[in-house]
Design a protein around this motif. Sequence first.
Motif, PDB file in Angstrom:
ATOM      1  N   PRO A 143       0.830  -1.217   0.000  1.00 53.80           N
ATOM      2  CA  PRO A 143       0.000   0.000   0.000  1.00 53.80           C
ATOM      3  C   PRO A 143       0.860   1.261   0.000  1.00 53.80           C
ATOM      4  O   PRO A 143       1.984   1.258   0.497  1.00 53.80           O
ATOM      5  CB  PRO A 143      -0.797  -0.126   1.308  1.00 53.80           C
ATOM      6  CG  PRO A 143      -0.797  -1.585   1.623  1.00 53.80           C
ATOM      7  CD  PRO A 143       0.521  -2.105   1.134  1.00 53.80           C
ATOM      8  N   THR A 144       0.323   2.309  -0.581  1.00 53.46           N
ATOM      9  CA  THR A 144       1.007   3.603  -0.617  1.00 53.46           C
ATOM     10  C   THR A 144       0.078   4.649  -0.016  1.00 53.46           C
ATOM     11  O   THR A 144      -1.116   4.395   0.175  1.00 53.46           O
ATOM     12  CB  THR A 144       1.349   3.987  -2.074  1.00 53.46           C
ATOM     13  OG1 THR A 144       0.114   4.195  -2.796  1.00 53.46           O
ATOM     14  CG2 THR A 144       2.164   2.900  -2.760  1.00 53.46           C
ATOM     15  N   ARG A 187      -1.249   7.088  -1.447  1.00 54.52           N
ATOM     16  CA  ARG A 187      -2.314   7.355  -2.395  1.00 54.52           C
ATOM     17  C   ARG A 187      -3.296   6.189  -2.479  1.00 54.52           C
ATOM     18  O   ARG A 187      -4.487   6.377  -2.707  1.00 54.52           O
ATOM     19  CB  ARG A 187      -1.721   7.633  -3.780  1.00 54.52           C
ATOM     20  CG  ARG A 187      -2.769   8.076  -4.792  1.00 54.52           C
ATOM     21  CD  ARG A 187      -2.142   8.391  -6.129  1.00 54.52           C
ATOM     22  NE  ARG A 187      -3.140   8.824  -7.090  1.00 54.52           N
ATOM     23  CZ  ARG A 187      -2.909   9.034  -8.375  1.00 54.52           C
ATOM     24  NH1 ARG A 187      -1.672   8.867  -8.846  1.00 54.52           N
ATOM     25  NH2 ARG A 187      -3.867   9.431  -9.185  1.00 54.52           N
ATOM     26  N   PHE A 188      -2.787   4.965  -2.321  1.00 53.11           N
ATOM     27  CA  PHE A 188      -3.620   3.757  -2.374  1.00 53.11           C
ATOM     28  C   PHE A 188      -3.452   2.996  -1.060  1.00 53.11           C
ATOM     29  O   PHE A 188      -2.747   1.973  -1.001  1.00 53.11           O
ATOM     30  CB  PHE A 188      -3.227   2.878  -3.562  1.00 53.11           C
ATOM     31  CG  PHE A 188      -3.336   3.570  -4.892  1.00 53.11           C
ATOM     32  CD1 PHE A 188      -4.575   3.727  -5.499  1.00 53.11           C
ATOM     33  CD2 PHE A 188      -2.210   4.067  -5.526  1.00 53.11           C
ATOM     34  CE1 PHE A 188      -4.693   4.370  -6.724  1.00 53.11           C
ATOM     35  CE2 PHE A 188      -2.306   4.712  -6.749  1.00 53.11           C
ATOM     36  CZ  PHE A 188      -3.560   4.871  -7.346  1.00 53.11           C
ATOM     37  N   THR A 237      -5.257   1.023   0.729  1.00 48.57           N
ATOM     38  CA  THR A 237      -5.726  -0.358   0.897  1.00 48.57           C
ATOM     39  C   THR A 237      -4.967  -1.330  -0.003  1.00 48.57           C
ATOM     40  O   THR A 237      -5.320  -2.504  -0.082  1.00 48.57           O
ATOM     41  CB  THR A 237      -7.238  -0.462   0.594  1.00 48.57           C
ATOM     42  OG1 THR A 237      -7.479  -0.042  -0.759  1.00 48.57           O
ATOM     43  CG2 THR A 237      -8.043   0.388   1.563  1.00 48.57           C
ATOM     44  N   PHE A 239      -3.143  -2.908  -3.614  1.00 52.23           N
ATOM     45  CA  PHE A 239      -3.453  -3.110  -5.031  1.00 52.23           C
ATOM     46  C   PHE A 239      -4.103  -4.470  -5.284  1.00 52.23           C
ATOM     47  O   PHE A 239      -4.036  -5.003  -6.396  1.00 52.23           O
ATOM     48  CB  PHE A 239      -2.170  -2.994  -5.855  1.00 52.23           C
ATOM     49  CG  PHE A 239      -1.536  -1.622  -5.783  1.00 52.23           C
ATOM     50  CD1 PHE A 239      -1.804  -0.674  -6.746  1.00 52.23           C
ATOM     51  CD2 PHE A 239      -0.705  -1.290  -4.727  1.00 52.23           C
ATOM     52  CE1 PHE A 239      -1.240   0.586  -6.680  1.00 52.23           C
ATOM     53  CE2 PHE A 239      -0.127  -0.031  -4.650  1.00 52.23           C
ATOM     54  CZ  PHE A 239      -0.394   0.924  -5.624  1.00 52.23           C
ATOM     55  N   GLU A 299      -9.734  -8.291  -0.752  1.00 54.69           N
ATOM     56  CA  GLU A 299      -9.041  -7.476  -1.756  1.00 54.69           C
ATOM     57  C   GLU A 299      -8.060  -8.395  -2.472  1.00 54.69           C
ATOM     58  O   GLU A 299      -6.973  -8.665  -1.982  1.00 54.69           O
ATOM     59  CB  GLU A 299      -8.278  -6.327  -1.081  1.00 54.69           C
ATOM     60  CG  GLU A 299      -9.138  -5.305  -0.388  1.00 54.69           C
ATOM     61  CD  GLU A 299      -9.639  -4.237  -1.345  1.00 54.69           C
ATOM     62  OE1 GLU A 299      -9.210  -4.252  -2.507  1.00 54.69           O
ATOM     63  OE2 GLU A 299     -10.454  -3.408  -0.921  1.00 54.69           O
TER      64      GLU A 299
END
Length: 330
Positions: A69-70, A72-73, A75, A77, A262
């Motif tokens: 996770p980053t 910006r994201f 949750t 990928f 996810e």
Amino acid sequence: MSSFWATLKKGNTSSATAALGNLGLAIVKGFAAAYSGSGAMFASAMHSIADAVNQGFVFFGSVLAEKKPTPRFPTGFGRVINLFCMIAVIVVTIMAYETVMEGIHLLQEPAHASHFWLNFIILFLAIVVDGLVLIKAMKEIVHETRVDAKGWGIVPAAFRHVGRAAPPTRLVFYEDIVATTGALLALIAVVVTQFTTFALLDGIATILIGILMVGVAFKVGYDNMVGLIGVAAPKEVEDRVAAIIFADPDVTDINRLRIVQEGRFYHVECYVELRAGLTLAVADDIKYRIRDSLLTDPDISDVTMGILEDNGVQDWQQSDVFKPAGGSEN
């Protein structure tokens, strides 16, 4: 370069193996179909091309899905793999259409295939290769879902628990069921049309293979559409998470629990009730202790947890198998 290979190694091994196997089969079957004129061989070659493209897409999608996770994201990928699987569904659908149309053409204008032994050997080889890939996918399902099954027991275990496997493993499993069945149908068509006058079976087998491909496209498409929307974890995973939470001696109840899948990972959100009388500092330490216990599960990528004082009402109904021995309910 070393980091690149390390990243590739995180990809789904079932899809990588299937992509390489089907690429080789597609080349050999395509040559045989062009050389012999067999419609069933053509259909089987089309299916192998679709499988090779799909599983290559899915492998690289599974690599991207492993990215951390980053900001910006936050949750991660995980759902990227669902997107790649949807692209694979489009490819299968196009190939299925071409296969069915070829089957209809062969029904209208039956063609006599030549080079029987070439077709026979290649289709027999296809059954063996696709069968081995299918067995590997079954083993992967058993491994990913942590089911205790060995020998022939992996077959029923794979069918029962495929819904909990990673999206790329599910795709390989479904596609190779069709690939193995399709190669067998094609082999039967080649044998029958060689030794009988029933030339229409070539077209019938070709259409059946196309219909099987449509079935796979529908099943995989539905599963990944659900995954893109965001789907709750299976009951078995929910029970496993609840068991880890209740294993902490200071936990009295789970007020609310939501687990979202996810990709092949799970995000856990919950409110946990602790025994009364704890200071905020102690309760906070307990919360992080429970969170760390949950994160030891390799399928759980992150945990969001709130803590409440025991309200005296049992909100969570534990499965009997997870109730602590000698424990009492509030």
